[in-house]
Design a protein around this motif. Structure first.
Motif, mmCIF file in Angstrom:
data_model
loop_
_atom_site.group_PDB
_atom_site.id
_atom_site.type_symbol
_atom_site.label_atom_id
_atom_site.label_comp_id
_atom_site.label_asym_id
_atom_site.label_seq_id
_atom_site.Cartn_x
_atom_site.Cartn_y
_atom_site.Cartn_z
ATOM 1 N N LEU A 1 0.472 -17.816 1.641
ATOM 2 C CA LEU A 1 1.397 -16.691 1.519
ATOM 3 C C LEU A 1 2.512 -16.873 2.534
ATOM 4 C CD1 LEU A 1 0.863 -14.643 4.168
ATOM 5 C CD2 LEU A 1 -1.178 -14.102 2.860
ATOM 6 N N ASN A 2 3.618 -16.189 2.291
ATOM 7 C CA ASN A 2 4.713 -16.100 3.253
ATOM 8 C C ASN A 2 4.848 -14.647 3.679
ATOM 9 O OD1 ASN A 2 5.170 -18.807 2.897
ATOM 10 N ND2 ASN A 2 7.231 -18.600 2.066
ATOM 11 N N VAL A 3 5.069 -14.411 4.974
ATOM 12 C CA VAL A 3 5.184 -13.050 5.478
ATOM 13 C C VAL A 3 6.324 -12.992 6.486
ATOM 14 C CG1 VAL A 3 3.423 -13.503 7.258
ATOM 15 C CG2 VAL A 3 3.952 -11.138 6.604
ATOM 16 N N ASN A 4 7.087 -11.899 6.429
ATOM 17 C CA ASN A 4 8.190 -11.693 7.368
ATOM 18 C C ASN A 4 7.660 -11.725 8.801
ATOM 19 O OD1 ASN A 4 10.227 -10.316 9.043
ATOM 20 N ND2 ASN A 4 11.223 -9.851 7.095
ATOM 21 N N GLN A 5 8.318 -12.493 9.655
ATOM 22 C CA GLN A 5 7.853 -12.649 11.028
ATOM 23 C C GLN A 5 7.888 -11.347 11.820
ATOM 24 O OE1 GLN A 5 9.946 -15.909 12.876
ATOM 25 N NE2 GLN A 5 9.297 -17.387 11.325
ATOM 26 N N LYS A 6 8.643 -10.349 11.338
ATOM 27 C CA LYS A 6 8.711 -9.059 12.024
ATOM 28 C C LYS A 6 7.674 -8.064 11.506
ATOM 29 C CE LYS A 6 13.683 -9.408 13.025
ATOM 30 N NZ LYS A 6 15.017 -8.767 12.831
ATOM 31 N N ASN A 7 6.965 -8.427 10.451
ATOM 32 C CA ASN A 7 5.989 -7.517 9.852
ATOM 33 C C ASN A 7 4.643 -7.703 10.555
ATOM 34 O OD1 ASN A 7 4.409 -5.895 8.233
ATOM 35 N ND2 ASN A 7 5.256 -6.656 6.301
ATOM 36 N N HIS A 8 4.552 -7.149 11.747
ATOM 37 C CA HIS A 8 3.389 -7.399 12.595
ATOM 38 C C HIS A 8 2.109 -6.809 12.006
ATOM 39 C CE1 HIS A 8 6.156 -8.986 15.518
ATOM 40 N NE2 HIS A 8 6.824 -7.849 15.557
ATOM 41 N N ALA A 9 2.215 -5.669 11.318
ATOM 42 C CA ALA A 9 1.023 -5.068 10.723
ATOM 43 C C ALA A 9 0.452 -5.966 9.630
ATOM 44 C CB ALA A 9 1.358 -3.688 10.160
ATOM 45 N N ALA A 10 1.338 -6.503 8.779
ATOM 46 C CA ALA A 10 0.873 -7.392 7.715
ATOM 47 C C ALA A 10 0.290 -8.676 8.290
ATOM 48 C CB ALA A 10 2.024 -7.714 6.763
ATOM 49 N N ILE A 11 0.938 -9.221 9.309
ATOM 50 C CA ILE A 11 0.436 -10.449 9.929
ATOM 51 C C ILE A 11 -0.964 -10.224 10.491
ATOM 52 C CG2 ILE A 11 0.770 -12.050 11.861
ATOM 53 C CD1 ILE A 11 3.826 -11.631 11.414
ATOM 54 N N ALA A 12 -1.165 -9.087 11.156
ATOM 55 C CA ALA A 12 -2.488 -8.776 11.704
ATOM 56 C C ALA A 12 -3.520 -8.665 10.588
ATOM 57 C CB ALA A 12 -2.426 -7.482 12.507
ATOM 58 N N CYS A 13 -3.123 -8.059 9.475
ATOM 59 C CA CYS A 13 -4.028 -7.930 8.326
ATOM 60 C C CYS A 13 -4.415 -9.305 7.794
ATOM 61 C CB CYS A 13 -3.359 -7.094 7.238
ATOM 62 S SG CYS A 13 -4.280 -6.990 5.687
ATOM 63 N N TYR A 14 -3.425 -10.161 7.591
ATOM 64 C CA TYR A 14 -3.702 -11.487 7.037
ATOM 65 C C TYR A 14 -4.558 -12.321 7.988
ATOM 66 C CZ TYR A 14 0.143 -10.144 3.940
ATOM 67 O OH TYR A 14 0.952 -9.480 3.056
ATOM 68 N N ARG A 15 -4.261 -12.239 9.271
ATOM 69 C CA ARG A 15 -5.050 -13.009 10.237
ATOM 70 C C ARG A 15 -6.495 -12.516 10.277
ATOM 71 N NH1 ARG A 15 -2.144 -14.043 15.891
ATOM 72 N NH2 ARG A 15 -3.856 -15.551 15.966
ATOM 73 N N SER A 16 -6.694 -11.208 10.094
ATOM 74 C CA SER A 16 -8.059 -10.669 10.118
ATOM 75 C C SER A 16 -8.884 -11.164 8.935
ATOM 76 C CB SER A 16 -8.017 -9.136 10.119
ATOM 77 O OG SER A 16 -7.677 -8.622 8.838
ATOM 78 N N LEU A 17 -8.201 -11.644 7.888
ATOM 79 C CA LEU A 17 -8.890 -12.163 6.707
ATOM 80 C C LEU A 17 -9.036 -13.685 6.738
ATOM 81 C CD1 LEU A 17 -7.215 -9.914 4.003
ATOM 82 C CD2 LEU A 17 -9.650 -9.955 4.553
ATOM 83 N N THR B 1 0.855 -1.184 0.000
ATOM 84 C CA THR B 1 0.000 0.000 0.000
ATOM 85 C C THR B 1 0.891 1.234 0.000
ATOM 86 O OG1 THR B 1 -1.673 -1.182 1.294
ATOM 87 C CG2 THR B 1 -1.864 1.212 1.197
ATOM 88 N N ALA B 2 0.522 2.234 -0.778
ATOM 89 C CA ALA B 2 1.288 3.482 -0.801
ATOM 90 C C ALA B 2 1.402 4.038 0.614
ATOM 91 C CB ALA B 2 0.617 4.491 -1.719
ATOM 92 N N THR B 3 2.574 4.573 0.935
ATOM 93 C CA THR B 3 2.875 4.986 2.309
ATOM 94 C C THR B 3 1.800 5.886 2.906
ATOM 95 O OG1 THR B 3 5.246 4.836 1.848
ATOM 96 C CG2 THR B 3 4.581 6.104 3.775
ATOM 97 N N LYS B 4 1.362 6.887 2.169
ATOM 98 C CA LYS B 4 0.422 7.862 2.734
ATOM 99 C C LYS B 4 -0.980 7.295 2.922
ATOM 100 C CE LYS B 4 -0.838 10.011 -1.712
ATOM 101 N NZ LYS B 4 -0.867 11.291 -2.465
ATOM 102 N N HIS B 5 -1.212 6.090 2.402
ATOM 103 C CA HIS B 5 -2.548 5.492 2.511
ATOM 104 C C HIS B 5 -2.578 4.274 3.430
ATOM 105 C CE1 HIS B 5 -4.452 8.028 -0.509
ATOM 106 N NE2 HIS B 5 -3.398 7.850 -1.293
ATOM 107 N N ARG B 6 -1.488 4.013 4.131
ATOM 108 C CA ARG B 6 -1.455 2.835 4.990
ATOM 109 C C ARG B 6 -2.296 3.044 6.247
ATOM 110 N NH1 ARG B 6 4.998 1.357 4.114
ATOM 111 N NH2 ARG B 6 4.736 0.767 1.917
ATOM 112 N N GLY B 7 -2.754 1.930 6.798
ATOM 113 C CA GLY B 7 -3.543 1.979 8.020
ATOM 114 C C GLY B 7 -5.004 2.310 7.813
ATOM 115 N N LYS B 8 -5.481 2.279 6.571
ATOM 116 C CA LYS B 8 -6.868 2.644 6.272
ATOM 117 C C LYS B 8 -7.710 1.454 5.813
ATOM 118 C CE LYS B 8 -5.362 7.291 4.923
ATOM 119 N NZ LYS B 8 -5.307 8.307 3.830
#
Length: 278
Positions: free
Chosen positions: A239-255, A208-215
């Motif tokens: 999918l594979n996701v970096n274990q330190k990318n907590h925001a992405a992990i939360a997004c994937y788990r929410s789906l 996601t473009a930086t200025k639009h993240r978190g939406k």
């Protein structure tokens, strides 16, 4: 030791035999299953270890991108036997998607750098269906991207994501979706592998473009892409996701994606000098 001595290591191109072996765990093996798709298969070399004719380990060398990529699957002792038999035929460097359990198998032959520890995640359909009602937003639309879309706009999004693996050719070989806010491209979700003939796809190049993240735009784009892939016959989505990318992990788990295995994304290079692979 007895099994190791009895392993037979060969290179094969038997697509159905490979599919049967890998289908026992389609989430862990999703990348390799994806490369059984005819358009990918022609770029592959498949090295296998068998025990009493049964495939118990695979190392795949994929040559369809600008740099070669190694992928591993199966029992660690079988993968180690493959490495010791065939590493001399592999290129001097490239990328790797290696299961954590296989790191030891490669350590005397390949040097790994840029190691990213990854979670391997798979989609649970019941959890995904429960997430759908929360995904609608006004003035936001998602649609598939194609070669007619502005490549400069797409590349501009990826500039916000250092270390991405996107290449423009993937717009044709994979499936990519864009999220648009009042006509502006703000996010992309794509596939690293897309193989409807074997019912598998791996999501990747999600940004996601930086200025639009978190939406919530990434969630919308991923959900749209998942539904498109399912309509095309992909029953297993991983999918594979970096274990330190907590925001992405939360997004994937929410789906509805759940943890399944651990892996590494690496840059590999052959060890210099002569190797004792006996």
């Amino acid at each position: 030791m007895e099994r190791t001595m009895s392993l037979s290591c060969v290179e094969i191109d038997e697509r159905e035999r490979l599919r049967l072996a890998l289908s026992h765990d389609p989430v862990t093996a999703a990348y390799l299953l994806g490369d059984l798709e005819p358009s990918f298969f022609e770029h592959c070399r498949w090295f296998v270890a068998t025990y009493h004719e049964r495939i118990c380990g695979i190392v795949l060398l994929y040559g369809g991108l600008s740099k070669p990529c190694l992928l591993s699957w199966g029992a660690p002792d079988a993968v180690e036997a493959i490495v010791r038999t065939f590493a001399c035929e592999w290129p001097p460097g490239g990328y790797g998607k290696i299961l954590n359990a296989h790191q030891h198998a490669f350590q005397d032959v390949l040097l790994f750098s840029g190691i990213e520890r990854m979670w391997n995640m798979g989609l649970r359909q019941d959890l995904f269906e429960a997430s759908i009602p929360s995904l609608e937003k006004p003035n936001v639309t998602c649609r598939l991207l194609n070669v007619e879309d502005s490549l400069s706009s797409i590349l501009a999004i990826y500039e916000d994501y250092p270390g991405h693996y996107f290449e423009s050719s993937q717009l044709e070989s994979g499936v990519y979706a864009g999220c648009f806010v009042e006509g502006e491209l703000v996010g992309i979700a794509g596939t690293h592998t897309y193989a409807p003939s074997v019912g598998v796809s791996c999501l990747g190049n999600i940004v996601t473009a930086t200025k639009h993240r978190g939406k919530g735009y990434a969630r919308m784009c991923i959900a749209f892409l998942v539904q498109e892939l399912q309509q095309r016959g992909c029953k297993h989505i991983a999918l594979n996701v970096n274990q330190k990318n907590h925001a992405a992990i939360a997004c994937y788990r929410s789906l509805g994606f759940v943890f399944h295995n651990t892996a590494m994304d690496v840059v590999f290079s052959r060890v210099d000098g002569e190797l004792d692979l006996s």
